[in-house]
Design a protein around this motif. Structure first.
Motif, PDB file in Angstrom:
ATOM      1  N   TYR A  89     -56.482   5.660  33.402  1.00 54.06           N
ATOM      2  CA  TYR A  89     -55.028   5.822  33.332  1.00 54.06           C
ATOM      3  C   TYR A  89     -54.595   6.949  32.435  1.00 54.06           C
ATOM      4  CZ  TYR A  89     -55.838   1.815  35.820  1.00 54.06           C
ATOM      5  OH  TYR A  89     -56.288   0.649  36.924  1.00 54.06           O
ATOM      6  N   TYR A  90     -55.610   7.682  31.559  1.00 51.38           N
ATOM      7  CA  TYR A  90     -55.385   8.587  30.575  1.00 51.38           C
ATOM      8  C   TYR A  90     -55.961   9.824  30.967  1.00 51.38           C
ATOM      9  CZ  TYR A  90     -53.556   4.758  27.796  1.00 51.38           C
ATOM     10  OH  TYR A  90     -52.767   3.554  27.115  1.00 51.38           O
ATOM     11  N   GLU A 126     -51.375  -3.869  30.682  1.00 47.62           N
ATOM     12  CA  GLU A 126     -51.052  -2.599  29.871  1.00 47.62           C
ATOM     13  C   GLU A 126     -51.557  -1.464  30.980  1.00 47.62           C
ATOM     14  OE1 GLU A 126     -51.551  -5.768  26.945  1.00 47.62           O
ATOM     15  OE2 GLU A 126     -52.677  -5.334  28.827  1.00 47.62           O
ATOM     16  N   LYS A 154     -49.021   1.723  32.273  1.00 41.60           N
ATOM     17  CA  LYS A 154     -49.366   2.856  32.175  1.00 41.60           C
ATOM     18  C   LYS A 154     -49.430   3.577  33.345  1.00 41.60           C
ATOM     19  CE  LYS A 154     -51.175   6.684  30.056  1.00 41.60           C
ATOM     20  NZ  LYS A 154     -50.249   7.442  29.226  1.00 41.60           N
ATOM     21  N   GLU A 192     -46.562   5.773  35.107  1.00 43.00           N
ATOM     22  CA  GLU A 192     -46.162   6.953  34.586  1.00 43.00           C
ATOM     23  C   GLU A 192     -46.365   8.205  35.601  1.00 43.00           C
ATOM     24  OE1 GLU A 192     -47.954   8.198  30.946  1.00 43.00           O
ATOM     25  OE2 GLU A 192     -47.253   6.278  29.820  1.00 43.00           O
TER      26      GLU A 192
END
Length: 326
Positions: free
Chosen positions: A129-130, A158, A162, A165
């Motif tokens: 997710y990052y 969480e 995320k 986005e």
């Protein structure tokens, strides 16, 4: 069946869908005859959303769905599949454009279609997710016409927050009487961004059907036997992460709250009380289960007293085991 808007896609889906994990594998033996009959019964009852994955039965679930839809000449059903769990090792760095393209092309072949309605990342590691490049790869698959929309299936709240986005169409998350945390913040954020919410594991692996007991036995290839402590995948997927004996105790208390309603239908109707939920996807191993699940959409709204009682049971018995973990 009542329909709800599927996020900002412009599509409408019946609020009770069909989760196709059980007809693929990891739930004990389900014959192809029973699997196809369950799918036909669900579709006859008004189901228009089917959720599957490329790893369910090594592609068996996708093939069965394609066969049934071809038999019915039915084109108003959204089939959502998932990709990523074929990766070995299942690590964030393995979520490459080449891998995702390979998984999508495999699902296209098994589902016998030119474009996949919805592809979801299948509970990837949190680090995914990052990594914006993963979602950029999905964007390119949309541009190439291989998929129409994409979303994510998550383990944790969480991760769901995320994921918002990115330009996703949907988030699939565990939400049921034993996993109530998504309603605290995530649901509001999803509604604000017009992202569809798919409620999975709605019956807590059968616990919330009220049909299990401390003497229940499960086949060796049933995840309720081999994943009780997270041996194969996230323990939250099995009985929603609730210790089996604790879940049984909570179900006994919930019976009086459900009143004359069958426990499974009560549990599904509880989920549908949330406007943020787009579709709930209970599984079914046979036609009777499929029809019973679909009928939950016909039930009247639960009362405020029922909702309060269900929350009280959660807070007292279940919350300490699951709430902050997922």
């Amino acid at each position: 069946m009542k329909k709800r808007s599927f996020g900002r896609t412009g599509q409408q889906v019946g609020e009770v869908g069909f989760g196709a994990w059980a007809i693929g594998g990891s739930w004990g033996n389900v014959s192809e005859h029973d699997a196809e009959a369950a799918l036909h019964a669900a579709l006859d009852a008004g189901v228009t959303f089917i959720d599957t994955a490329d790893v369910y039965g090594g592609g068996r679930s996708e093939r069965l769905i394609a066969r049934v839809l071809k038999q019915r000449h039915q084109d108003d059903v959204i089939v959502a599949t998932k990709a990523g769990r074929q990766l070995n090792p299942h690590v964030a760095g393995a979520y490459t454009a080449d891998a995702l393209t390979r998984f999508v092309e495999g699902s296209l072949e098994r589902l016998q279609t030119d474009a996949l309605d919805l592809v979801q990342l299948h509970c990837p590691p949190t680090d995914v997710y990052y990594r914006p490049e993963v979602f950029e790869a999905l964007d390119r698959l949309v541009q190439a016409g291989k998929i129409r929309h994409y979303g994510v299936s998550v383990e944790k709240v969480e991760e769901a927050i995320k994921a918002l986005e990115y330009p996703i169409a949907s988030v699939q998350i565990i939400y049921n009487l034993f996993r109530q945390r998504p309603a605290e913040l995530f649901f509001r954020l999803a509604q604000e961004r017009q992202v569809a919410v798919i409620a999975r594991v709605p019956l807590a692996s059968g616990l919330l059907t009220g049909k299990l007991s401390d003497s229940s036995q499960f086949a060796a290839d049933d995840h309720r036997a081999f994943n009780r402590h997270g041996e194969a995948f996230d323990v939250g997927e099995t009985f929603s992460g609730v210790p089996f004996e604790v879940g049984l105790k909570a179900v006994e208390e919930l019976r009086s709250v459900a009143g004359t309603l069958p426990m499974a239908q009560f549990a599904l109707r509880w989920i549908l009380m949330s406007e943020a939920v787009t579709v709930v996807i209970p599984g079914a191993r046979n036609p009777d289960q499929a029809v019973s699940n679909a009928r939950a959409a016909e039930l009247p709204a639960l009362t405020a007293d029922q909702m309060d009682a269900a929350r009280s049971i959660y807070d007292r018995l279940i919350r300490p085991h699951v709430h902050q973990r997922w």
